[in-house]
Enzyme design. Sequence first.
Site, PDB file in Angstrom:
ATOM      1  N   ALA A  51       9.346  38.735  -1.216  1.00  0.00           N
ATOM      2  CA  ALA A  51       9.978  37.416  -1.205  1.00  0.00           C
ATOM      3  C   ALA A  51       9.072  36.386  -0.522  1.00  0.00           C
ATOM      4  O   ALA A  51       8.931  35.250  -1.003  1.00  0.00           O
ATOM      5  CB  ALA A  51      11.334  37.485  -0.502  1.00  0.00           C
TER       6      ALA A  51
ATOM      7  N   GLY B 248       9.537  45.952   2.386  1.00  0.00           N
ATOM      8  CA  GLY B 248       8.921  45.667   1.084  1.00  0.00           C
ATOM      9  C   GLY B 248       9.530  44.453   0.412  1.00  0.00           C
ATOM     10  O   GLY B 248       8.817  43.612  -0.155  1.00  0.00           O
ATOM     11  N   CYS B 249      10.839  44.333   0.489  1.00  0.00           N
ATOM     12  CA  CYS B 249      11.527  43.207  -0.159  1.00  0.00           C
ATOM     13  C   CYS B 249      11.214  41.901   0.551  1.00  0.00           C
ATOM     14  O   CYS B 249      11.060  40.858  -0.093  1.00  0.00           O
ATOM     15  CB  CYS B 249      13.034  43.460  -0.202  1.00  0.00           C
ATOM     16  SG  CYS B 249      13.443  44.918  -1.183  1.00  0.00           S
ATOM     17  N   THR B 250      11.069  41.947   1.865  1.00  0.00           N
ATOM     18  CA  THR B 250      10.706  40.756   2.622  1.00  0.00           C
ATOM     19  C   THR B 250       9.276  40.343   2.290  1.00  0.00           C
ATOM     20  O   THR B 250       9.002  39.155   2.058  1.00  0.00           O
ATOM     21  CB  THR B 250      10.877  41.005   4.138  1.00  0.00           C
ATOM     22  OG1 THR B 250      12.255  41.310   4.395  1.00  0.00           O
ATOM     23  CG2 THR B 250      10.453  39.790   4.952  1.00  0.00           C
TER      24      THR B 250
END
Length: 155
Positions: free
Chosen positions: A51, A46-48
């Site tokens: 970003a 999710g964070c990738t």
Amino acid sequence: MLNGLKVGDKAPIFEGLDQNGKKISLKDYKGKKVVLYFYPKDNTPGCTAEACNLRDNNTLLAEKGYQVVGVSIDSVESHKKFETKFELPFPLIADIDKKIVEQYGVWGEKKFMGRTFDGTHRTTFLIDEKGIIAHIIDKPKTKDHYNQIIETWEK
């Protein structure tokens, strides 16, 4: 919000080191619109996605006068690897002592796959040129965060 920050509040002044060991402060962005996004962990799906969505639209955001700044509790070294791997064009602040996540009230109890633990709640603060919180996105869409920011800020 966990600590009660709300739209119209003065954004807490923060200071921390980015992925290059450079000191970054909210004061550096005076007179600019800031997309301050908090995310749980470098190199997670999710964070990738979040970003990379911001990376892919960074030029469009910059053209509209928005400066993107990411914050997580990962280390400078972890942020550097994340930035290099995904060619991220914005600062990622290493908040290893949790000062910024606590200032912004995004650190707290979370539940995931039946476990309860403390962590960073994925949240984005849109801060205007005067340092006032213009909008809070407390459920960022990781794969479409750019459109969510534009729709929220420009409605």
